[in-house]
Design a protein around this motif. Structure first.
Motif, PDB file in Angstrom:
ATOM      1  N   UNK A 109      27.791  58.415  -8.028  1.00 38.15           N
ATOM      2  CA  UNK A 109      29.180  58.172  -8.424  1.00 38.15           C
ATOM      3  C   UNK A 109      29.542  56.694  -8.302  1.00 38.15           C
ATOM      4  N   UNK A 110      29.099  56.060  -7.218  1.00 33.31           N
ATOM      5  CA  UNK A 110      29.358  54.628  -7.028  1.00 33.31           C
ATOM      6  C   UNK A 110      28.741  53.812  -8.158  1.00 33.31           C
ATOM      7  N   UNK A 111      27.482  54.097  -8.469  1.00 27.83           N
ATOM      8  CA  UNK A 111      26.779  53.333  -9.500  1.00 27.83           C
ATOM      9  C   UNK A 111      27.382  53.555 -10.884  1.00 27.83           C
ATOM     10  N   UNK A 112      27.800  54.792 -11.166  1.00 34.69           N
ATOM     11  CA  UNK A 112      28.368  55.090 -12.486  1.00 34.69           C
ATOM     12  C   UNK A 112      29.742  54.454 -12.669  1.00 34.69           C
ATOM     13  N   UNK A 113      30.600  54.601 -11.656  1.00 32.78           N
ATOM     14  CA  UNK A 113      31.990  54.159 -11.802  1.00 32.78           C
ATOM     15  C   UNK A 113      32.188  52.668 -11.560  1.00 32.78           C
ATOM     16  N   UNK A 114      31.349  52.074 -10.740  1.00 36.96           N
ATOM     17  CA  UNK A 114      31.560  50.673 -10.376  1.00 36.96           C
ATOM     18  C   UNK A 114      30.575  49.707 -11.030  1.00 36.96           C
ATOM     19  N   UNK A 115      29.401  50.255 -11.444  1.00 40.77           N
ATOM     20  CA  UNK A 115      28.405  49.375 -12.071  1.00 40.77           C
ATOM     21  C   UNK A 115      27.965  49.864 -13.451  1.00 40.77           C
ATOM     22  N   UNK A 116      28.489  50.993 -13.882  1.00 40.94           N
ATOM     23  CA  UNK A 116      28.144  51.580 -15.179  1.00 40.94           C
ATOM     24  C   UNK A 116      26.640  51.816 -15.302  1.00 40.94           C
ATOM     25  N   UNK A 117      26.049  52.274 -14.190  1.00 43.18           N
ATOM     26  CA  UNK A 117      24.606  52.511 -14.138  1.00 43.18           C
ATOM     27  C   UNK A 117      24.350  53.988 -13.850  1.00 43.18           C
ATOM     28  N   UNK A 118      23.419  54.573 -14.577  1.00 44.19           N
ATOM     29  CA  UNK A 118      22.917  55.910 -14.248  1.00 44.19           C
ATOM     30  C   UNK A 118      21.510  55.721 -13.695  1.00 44.19           C
ATOM     31  N   UNK A 119      21.346  55.818 -12.378  1.00 42.39           N
ATOM     32  CA  UNK A 119      20.031  55.483 -11.810  1.00 42.39           C
ATOM     33  C   UNK A 119      18.948  56.434 -12.281  1.00 42.39           C
ATOM     34  N   UNK A 120      19.346  57.636 -12.677  1.00 42.68           N
ATOM     35  CA  UNK A 120      18.353  58.600 -13.173  1.00 42.68           C
ATOM     36  C   UNK A 120      17.806  58.193 -14.534  1.00 42.68           C
ATOM     37  N   UNK A 121      18.492  57.273 -15.227  1.00 46.85           N
ATOM     38  CA  UNK A 121      17.986  56.786 -16.513  1.00 46.85           C
ATOM     39  C   UNK A 121      16.732  55.948 -16.344  1.00 46.85           C
ATOM     40  N   UNK A 122      16.506  55.461 -15.129  1.00 44.55           N
ATOM     41  CA  UNK A 122      15.369  54.578 -14.887  1.00 44.55           C
ATOM     42  C   UNK A 122      14.251  55.280 -14.112  1.00 44.55           C
ATOM     43  N   UNK A 124      11.578  56.782 -14.973  1.00 42.74           N
ATOM     44  CA  UNK A 124      10.206  56.559 -15.435  1.00 42.74           C
ATOM     45  C   UNK A 124       9.781  55.096 -15.399  1.00 42.74           C
ATOM     46  N   UNK A 125      10.686  54.196 -15.033  1.00 39.54           N
ATOM     47  CA  UNK A 125      10.309  52.777 -14.988  1.00 39.54           C
ATOM     48  C   UNK A 125       9.519  52.486 -13.713  1.00 39.54           C
ATOM     49  N   UNK A 126       8.662  51.472 -13.743  1.00 41.68           N
ATOM     50  CA  UNK A 126       7.864  51.133 -12.548  1.00 41.68           C
ATOM     51  C   UNK A 126       8.763  50.810 -11.353  1.00 41.68           C
ATOM     52  N   UNK A 127       8.324  51.222 -10.170  1.00 38.31           N
ATOM     53  CA  UNK A 127       9.142  51.023  -8.959  1.00 38.31           C
ATOM     54  C   UNK A 127       8.392  50.172  -7.934  1.00 38.31           C
ATOM     55  N   UNK A 128       9.173  49.371  -7.233  1.00 36.85           N
ATOM     56  CA  UNK A 128       8.597  48.617  -6.117  1.00 36.85           C
ATOM     57  C   UNK A 128       9.345  48.888  -4.817  1.00 36.85           C
ATOM     58  N   UNK A 129      10.579  49.404  -4.922  1.00 40.48           N
ATOM     59  CA  UNK A 129      11.382  49.708  -3.732  1.00 40.48           C
ATOM     60  C   UNK A 129      11.555  51.217  -3.607  1.00 40.48           C
ATOM     61  N   UNK A 130      11.309  51.736  -2.423  1.00 47.22           N
ATOM     62  CA  UNK A 130      11.438  53.172  -2.171  1.00 47.22           C
ATOM     63  C   UNK A 130      12.390  53.349  -0.996  1.00 47.22           C
ATOM     64  N   UNK A 131      13.508  54.024  -1.270  1.00 44.07           N
ATOM     65  CA  UNK A 131      14.602  54.061  -0.291  1.00 44.07           C
ATOM     66  C   UNK A 131      14.939  55.505   0.056  1.00 44.07           C
ATOM     67  N   UNK A 132      14.945  55.781   1.344  1.00 40.16           N
ATOM     68  CA  UNK A 132      15.200  57.128   1.868  1.00 40.16           C
ATOM     69  C   UNK A 132      16.581  57.141   2.508  1.00 40.16           C
ATOM     70  N   UNK A 133      17.545  57.800   1.857  1.00 35.60           N
ATOM     71  CA  UNK A 133      18.885  57.939   2.407  1.00 35.60           C
ATOM     72  C   UNK A 133      18.992  59.263   3.165  1.00 35.60           C
ATOM     73  N   UNK A 134      19.719  59.244   4.280  1.00 29.70           N
ATOM     74  CA  UNK A 134      20.018  60.477   5.005  1.00 29.70           C
ATOM     75  C   UNK A 134      21.221  60.211   5.900  1.00 29.70           C
ATOM     76  N   UNK A 135      21.745  61.280   6.520  1.00 28.88           N
ATOM     77  CA  UNK A 135      22.924  61.093   7.362  1.00 28.88           C
ATOM     78  C   UNK A 135      22.551  60.748   8.798  1.00 28.88           C
ATOM     79  N   UNK A 136      21.793  61.635   9.467  1.00 27.36           N
ATOM     80  CA  UNK A 136      21.492  61.436  10.882  1.00 27.36           C
ATOM     81  C   UNK A 136      19.998  61.624  11.140  1.00 27.36           C
TER      82      UNK A 136
END
Length: 349
Positions: A109-122, A124-136
């Protein structure tokens, strides 16, 4: 008045979960406190003292996640969010009802509304950063399991991911609302033993709140429940009966720790609340009729089954659910046990 003040802090608990069993109301908060008898007022007063610093509302969570995205973008030296997102993979390994998918919804929601980005659109693109989000991160078991799976995987029939991380061709980060120092240390140690000691320096950790529960470190704030040795006979007998013991994790904190009480309203009130929650937790566990009860369940919350302790003692809550590493008095809800939790749980027995 105290219940009303608590309500204003936690009123959005499970606000977006229609199947919640209990709605947070002033009356519900008072009913929960009444179960402590003559200690009910004290429990509410002490809870209100530290609650503002340990409750993450949905709105606060959104603000924290927005800040985390910006900080890690800058840490990885990207000039704009779209380039960072194109190069980044956000782990989505947990079941749909767990915390990670809900956090990713907010990020989306943050990326769509504030940056006009859909991260799921990317995707299949090559990745170099892998980020694990969680609460606790409590005991560290879930994060270890997920990271172990990814680190040991070969992508596109190339080298294992952990080798790519060590070679700096891939970067890995864990972003949390909160972690326990002891649990994070255990998770980090297990990854080092599983792969390579150097993985410790490659794993980036970010958290908005840190629970200091390493009692072997003299400067710890111990912003959790960690009882001293002077407890009731029933409590000491319960501890002595625990099996599969790993003695390196102390069951008790030294009586002179923390040196300066900053989390509870006073050292005396820390002792009193620890005792109240411990004894009530023991009462609840004594009602279990199963011949093979879950050995991770302890009066002060779930923990590693091999640790001879009263539980993790987490004092940290978010709007979406409560960690089972929190004391049982906050979330225990078993038919016939005659106990109403303050925070009802979802998707957990």
């Amino acid at each position: 008045q105290i219940a009303e003040a608590i309500y204003e802090i936690i009123k959005d608990y499970q606000c977006d979960y229609d199947a919640r069993k209990f709605e947070i109301t002033v009356e519900h908060i008072i009913n929960w406190a009444d179960q402590f008898g003559k200690d009910g007022l004290f429990v509410l007063e002490e809870l209100l003292y530290f609650l503002p610093s340990i409750y993450i509302s949905k709105e606060k969570a959104k603000n924290l996640l927005r800040e985390s995205l910006t900080e890690i973008m800058k840490f990885y030296r990207y000039r704009n969010m779209i380039d960072f997102v194109k190069d980044s993979h956000f782990f989505d390994t947990q079941k749909p009802y767990k915390s990670q998918p809900e956090i990713l919804e907010i990020i989306d929601d943050i990326l769509r509304t504030e940056y006009m980005i859909e991260y799921k659109d990317f995707t299949d693109s090559p990745k170099s950063n892998y980020i694990y989000f969680d609460d606790i991160l409590g005991t560290g078991g879930s994060v270890f399991k997920d990271l172990k799976t990814w680190l040991s995987t070969k992508e596109d029939d190339e080298i294992e991911n952990y080798k790519a991380v060590l070679a700096d061709s891939k970067k890995i980060a864990v972003i949390l609302f909160c972690y326990h120092q002891l649990g994070y240390g255990n998770m980090q140690y297990r990854l080092m033993k599983e792969f390579d000691d150097a993985i410790k320096k490659k794993l980036i950790i970010g958290a908005d709140y840190i629970i200091e529960n390493q009692v072997k470190w003299p400067t710890q704030n111990l912003n959790c429940l960690y009882p001293i040795k002077e407890q009731s006979v029933a409590a000491l007998e319960y501890l002595a009966k625990l099996e599969e013991v790993y003695e390196r994790v102390p069951a008790f904190r030294p009586a002179n720790m923390p040196k300066n009480e900053t989390f509870f309203s006073s050292p005396e009130n820390r002792l009193r609340l620890e005792s109240i929650f411990l004894e009530k937790g023991l009462e609840l566990l004594a009602k279990i009729k199963s011949e093979n009860p879950d050995k991770r369940k302890r009066p002060l919350g779930d923990t590693v089954r091999s640790h001879r302790t009263f539980g993790t003692g987490t004092l940290f809550f978010t709007w979406r659910n409560i960690s089972n590493t929190c004391p049982l008095v906050f979330w225990w809800d078993v038919p016939g046990h005659d106990w109403t939790p303050l925070f009802c749980v979802k998707n957990r027995g």
